[in-house]
Scaffold this motif. Structure first.
Motif, PDB file in Angstrom:
ATOM      1  N   PHE A  27      50.681  43.572  30.024  1.00 30.44           N
ATOM      2  CA  PHE A  27      49.833  42.399  30.244  1.00 30.44           C
ATOM      3  C   PHE A  27      48.500  42.830  30.852  1.00 30.44           C
ATOM      4  CE2 PHE A  27      48.414  39.045  33.171  1.00 30.44           C
ATOM      5  CZ  PHE A  27      48.131  38.067  32.244  1.00 30.44           C
ATOM      6  N   LEU A  28      48.564  43.632  31.920  1.00 28.28           N
ATOM      7  CA  LEU A  28      47.341  44.056  32.603  1.00 28.28           C
ATOM      8  C   LEU A  28      46.486  44.916  31.688  1.00 28.28           C
ATOM      9  CD1 LEU A  28      48.654  44.881  36.164  1.00 28.28           C
ATOM     10  CD2 LEU A  28      47.223  42.988  35.470  1.00 28.28           C
ATOM     11  N   ALA A  29      47.157  45.811  30.925  1.00 25.91           N
ATOM     12  CA  ALA A  29      46.409  46.671  30.011  1.00 25.91           C
ATOM     13  C   ALA A  29      45.684  45.832  28.964  1.00 25.91           C
ATOM     14  CB  ALA A  29      47.368  47.652  29.338  1.00 25.91           C
ATOM     15  N   LEU A  30      46.376  44.814  28.454  1.00 24.59           N
ATOM     16  CA  LEU A  30      45.782  43.955  27.429  1.00 24.59           C
ATOM     17  C   LEU A  30      44.567  43.230  27.989  1.00 24.59           C
ATOM     18  CD1 LEU A  30      46.838  43.442  24.532  1.00 24.59           C
ATOM     19  CD2 LEU A  30      47.561  41.209  25.345  1.00 24.59           C
ATOM     20  N   VAL A  31      44.728  42.654  29.194  1.00 24.03           N
ATOM     21  CA  VAL A  31      43.619  41.921  29.812  1.00 24.03           C
ATOM     22  C   VAL A  31      42.434  42.857  30.044  1.00 24.03           C
ATOM     23  CG1 VAL A  31      42.879  40.790  31.938  1.00 24.03           C
ATOM     24  CG2 VAL A  31      45.041  40.165  30.898  1.00 24.03           C
ATOM     25  N   LEU A  48      30.119  39.385  33.578  1.00 19.90           N
ATOM     26  CA  LEU A  48      31.335  38.723  34.075  1.00 19.90           C
ATOM     27  C   LEU A  48      32.582  39.385  33.484  1.00 19.90           C
ATOM     28  CD1 LEU A  48      30.336  34.957  34.097  1.00 19.90           C
ATOM     29  CD2 LEU A  48      30.786  36.414  36.051  1.00 19.90           C
ATOM     30  N   ALA A  49      32.491  39.762  32.183  1.00 21.71           N
ATOM     31  CA  ALA A  49      33.639  40.432  31.559  1.00 21.71           C
ATOM     32  C   ALA A  49      33.871  41.794  32.191  1.00 21.71           C
ATOM     33  CB  ALA A  49      33.397  40.574  30.059  1.00 21.71           C
ATOM     34  N   GLY A  83      41.011  43.999  36.514  1.00 23.37           N
ATOM     35  CA  GLY A  83      42.178  44.481  35.779  1.00 23.37           C
ATOM     36  C   GLY A  83      42.559  45.891  36.187  1.00 23.37           C
ATOM     37  N   VAL A  84      41.528  46.765  36.319  1.00 25.26           N
ATOM     38  CA  VAL A  84      41.804  48.149  36.726  1.00 25.26           C
ATOM     39  C   VAL A  84      42.407  48.169  38.124  1.00 25.26           C
ATOM     40  CG1 VAL A  84      40.727  50.354  37.260  1.00 25.26           C
ATOM     41  CG2 VAL A  84      40.049  49.118  35.227  1.00 25.26           C
ATOM     42  N   ALA A  85      41.867  47.306  39.015  1.00 29.28           N
ATOM     43  CA  ALA A  85      42.412  47.242  40.375  1.00 29.28           C
ATOM     44  C   ALA A  85      43.876  46.822  40.345  1.00 29.28           C
ATOM     45  CB  ALA A  85      41.599  46.263  41.216  1.00 29.28           C
ATOM     46  N   LEU A 145      43.538  52.201  46.853  1.00 31.34           N
ATOM     47  CA  LEU A 145      42.547  52.346  45.783  1.00 31.34           C
ATOM     48  C   LEU A 145      42.273  51.004  45.131  1.00 31.34           C
ATOM     49  CD1 LEU A 145      43.203  55.594  43.770  1.00 31.34           C
ATOM     50  CD2 LEU A 145      41.278  54.984  45.192  1.00 31.34           C
ATOM     51  N   ALA A 146      43.329  50.212  44.940  1.00 29.66           N
ATOM     52  CA  ALA A 146      43.154  48.894  44.324  1.00 29.66           C
ATOM     53  C   ALA A 146      42.236  48.036  45.182  1.00 29.66           C
ATOM     54  CB  ALA A 146      44.516  48.219  44.156  1.00 29.66           C
ATOM     55  N   GLY A 147      42.493  48.050  46.490  1.00 31.40           N
ATOM     56  CA  GLY A 147      41.671  47.241  47.389  1.00 31.40           C
ATOM     57  C   GLY A 147      40.228  47.698  47.385  1.00 31.40           C
ATOM     58  N   VAL A 148      40.032  49.011  47.421  1.00 26.35           N
ATOM     59  CA  VAL A 148      38.667  49.528  47.452  1.00 26.35           C
ATOM     60  C   VAL A 148      37.952  49.223  46.145  1.00 26.35           C
ATOM     61  CG1 VAL A 148      37.338  51.654  47.547  1.00 26.35           C
ATOM     62  CG2 VAL A 148      39.153  51.261  49.179  1.00 26.35           C
ATOM     63  N   GLN A 149      38.695  49.348  45.039  1.00 24.90           N
ATOM     64  CA  GLN A 149      38.116  49.002  43.731  1.00 24.90           C
ATOM     65  C   GLN A 149      37.631  47.555  43.727  1.00 24.90           C
ATOM     66  OE1 GLN A 149      38.132  50.868  40.754  1.00 24.90           O
ATOM     67  NE2 GLN A 149      37.597  49.248  39.338  1.00 24.90           N
ATOM     68  N   LEU A 150      38.445  46.660  44.301  1.00 21.12           N
ATOM     69  CA  LEU A 150      38.063  45.246  44.363  1.00 21.12           C
ATOM     70  C   LEU A 150      36.839  45.065  45.245  1.00 21.12           C
ATOM     71  CD1 LEU A 150      41.237  43.013  44.693  1.00 21.12           C
ATOM     72  CD2 LEU A 150      39.620  43.127  42.843  1.00 21.12           C
ATOM     73  N   ILE A 151      36.862  45.677  46.451  1.00 16.48           N
ATOM     74  CA  ILE A 151      35.776  45.435  47.404  1.00 16.48           C
ATOM     75  C   ILE A 151      34.470  45.998  46.871  1.00 16.48           C
ATOM     76  CG2 ILE A 151      34.924  45.931  49.721  1.00 16.48           C
ATOM     77  CD1 ILE A 151      37.763  46.095  50.666  1.00 16.48           C
ATOM     78  N   VAL A 152      34.502  47.256  46.410  1.00 18.57           N
ATOM     79  CA  VAL A 152      33.252  47.931  46.076  1.00 18.57           C
ATOM     80  C   VAL A 152      32.736  47.504  44.706  1.00 18.57           C
ATOM     81  CG1 VAL A 152      32.162  50.146  45.679  1.00 18.57           C
ATOM     82  CG2 VAL A 152      33.782  49.877  47.532  1.00 18.57           C
ATOM     83  N   TYR A 153      33.567  47.653  43.672  1.00 19.16           N
ATOM     84  CA  TYR A 153      33.039  47.407  42.327  1.00 19.16           C
ATOM     85  C   TYR A 153      33.000  45.928  41.985  1.00 19.16           C
ATOM     86  CZ  TYR A 153      32.948  52.335  41.588  1.00 19.16           C
ATOM     87  OH  TYR A 153      32.655  53.653  41.708  1.00 19.16           O
TER      88      TYR A 153
END
Lengths: 384, 174
Positions: free
Chosen positions: B10-14, B33-34, B41-43, B54-62
């Protein structure tokens, strides 16, 4: 999720219950806000519908539902509709990660001919080991909602409001994040439950190999991180777009900011989102600096033992213990929500350049100073 | 199919679908936006691999800072010209064809050059959920030079950006 179907079911119900807790708190808060502002401004406020005007919100909800559907002609339909729908997501996800009561232990029991348990249910939506990072990450997504609403409406006031809101959120996120680095350094964990566990009992800390303590003060984060607490709370106001930082919806300049073009239930969703951010900020304030769900100076095990003496059932005692601590959490939580409301009706609004100066030139350096000071003090005091 | 496998697909598809939307949308705002959705999705994929930090940092930074700034700046522009330039014309068509060619080449190359070998499966204990401390230890001991060098590089970029914006013609010129 859980080991068997019962645990999974209860965990799912728990998620829904916490979401509903959050949404259901909004009408009460709106009532408190309107009555509170009336009290501060020497007026009556809504007092006609029901006792103390409590049913006013029910009437308002009906009004919101029956308002005319409206789409701005120059707006972009997809973004215009997506924005209010996504408004609730960041605050809800963040709030579910905050522990709001003592974990409940259920002993093994017989039901439908098979043995279930023993279980441990955490009194929170879900536990994440790096809870702080998760909450910061999820709440930082709130800026998209505002941008989508502002740009999708096709209105210059909306766009200006959205730009102000998102630049404000990004600026204060830095101060907010740095303000809690001191807390993380002090407790040495990202885990919110662990952090709360470290705050139980009376104040005591290690200094030069000695154990020092004050028996009449609780072991709360605020006594170790007063500057961090002030900076965090101030930045939380800006993150929630509340007065004195409510430039995004400055009525005198921007009509209503990013939600000018929204009416009825869509507008209400933005409203719930804003209150959601307030609740997350209050919950984090309680968790980081005021001992979470702990009763001051009393360890939860003692409370559990005392309850066990009366009810003689470990499971029931654990459930009662959990809910008692949940009530303590709610009490602390309500104090901060009340401060949010009180501040809104007491302080005037900043000018935009003052807002940016405060964020970048005052709060950010102080937060950095707090981080360095905490790190140095910890290094010196804990050296043996 | 277990829940983990379902979650991954599911996540890979999104993630992949929103990544495709980034390059197929003519409107730069929808692209941005996409792209933000791709980051989220990567997070989420990081989180499903138990790399929560890493997930949290990905969300915060990127997703939370970089892409918000992109979207914010794009919203300030009048995008009619870009919309026309990216939706028709010889140049746009050529760029699109080249992009598709590169992408296809990457996929084909990836498939051909990957030797069929199975990666060693790590023990659950080796990737325990408390890997944040281990990550910090590694960053400040083994990879200290790279870490500090990146920090200095980012500082140079920030100073350069401020210097450029304050020079003649910038917003704070004076």
């Amino acid at each position: 999720m859980g080991q068997d179907s019962l645990e999974i079911a209860i965990n799912c119900i728990k998620l829904v219950a916490i979401f509903l807790l959050m949404v259901q708190a909004v009408p009460v808060l709106v009532w408190l806000e309107r009555r509170g502002s009336a009290f501060i401004q020497n007026r009556f406020g809504p007092n006609r519908v029901g006792p103390l005007g409590l049913l006013q919100l029910l009437a308002d909800a009906v009004k919101f539902l029956f308002k005319e559907e409206f789409i701005p002609a120059k707006g972009i339909k997809l973004l215009y509709y997506a924005a209010p729908v996504t408004a609730l997501i960041p605050a809800t996800l963040a709030f579910c990660a905050i522990p709001i009561g003592h974990p409940i232990q259920v002993e093994a029991f017989e039901l439908f001919g098979s043995t279930w348990g023993p279980y441990t249910f955490l009194f929170q939506g879900y536990e994440i080991n790096v809870g702080i990072v998760f909450i910061l990450g999820v709440s930082s997504l709130a800026a998209y909602t505002l941008l989508m609403a502002g740009w999708g409406s096709g209105n210059k006031y909306s766009l200006l409001g959205a730009l102000r809101a998102s630049s404000q959120i990004i600026s204060y996120e830095l101060a907010l994040g740095l303000a809690i680095v001191g807390v993380i350094l002090f407790f040495g964990t990202f885990n919110l439950s662990e952090m709360i566990r470290l705050q139980q009992g009376p104040l005591q800390f290690q200094a030069f190999g000695h154990q020092l303590g004050v028996s009449w003060l609780p072991n709360w984060g605020i006594f170790y991180q007063p500057l961090g607490a002030i900076l965090f709370f101030a930045a939380a106001f800006a993150e929630a777009n509340r007065l004195p930082f409510d430039l995004p919806e400055g009525e005198a300049e921007l009509v209503a900011g990013f939600h000018v073009e929204y009416g009825g239930f869509k507008m209400l969703l933005f409203f719930i989102g804003e209150y959601g951010h307030m609740m997350v900020a209050s919950g984090l304030m309680v968790t980081f600096f005021f001992g979470g769900y702990h009763i001051p100076l009393v360890a939860p095990q003692d409370v559990y033992q005392a309850i066990l003496m009366t009810v003689h059932s470990p499971t029931l005692a654990s459930v009662l213990n959990g809910f008692l601590h949940h009530l303590v959490f709610l009490l602390k939580f309500a104090v901060f929500l009340w401060i949010f409301i009180q501040v809104r009706w007491t302080l005037p609004r900043f000018r935009y350049d003052q807002l940016m100066d405060l964020g970048w030139k005052t709060m950010l350096p102080w937060a950095l100073f707090n981080t360095i000071l905490t790190a140095t003090v910890i290094l010196v005091l804990r050296a043996s | 199919m277990t829940a983990d496998v379902f979650l991954f697909w599911f996540l890979a598809l999104v993630t992949v679908l929103s990544a495709i939307l980034v390059i197929t949308q003519a409107n730069p705002i929808f692209s941005a936006l996409a792209l933000a959705m791709t980051m989220v999705g990567v997070a989420a994929l990081f989180a499903s691999l138990e790399a929560y930090f890493l997930a949290g940092v990905q969300l915060i930074v990127y997703a939370g800072a970089v892409m918000v700034l992109f979207v914010m700046v794009l919203m300030l522009f009048d995008l009619h010209h870009e919309l026309r330039a990216f939706s028709r014309g010889v140049l746009a068509g050529a760029v699109k064809l080249a992009t598709v060619g590169l992408f296809a080449g990457l996929i084909v190359g990836g498939i051909i050059m990957t030797k069929p070998q199975s990666l060693p499966v790590l023990e659950k204990a080796a990737i325990s959920s408390d890997n944040t401390a281990a990550l910090g230890q590694l960053l400040f001991s083994h990879y200290l030079f790279g870490f500090e060098a990146l920090g200095v590089l980012l500082l140079i970029v920030a100073v350069g950006a401020v210097a450029l914006s304050r020079s003649k013609g910038g917003t704070h010129a004076g």
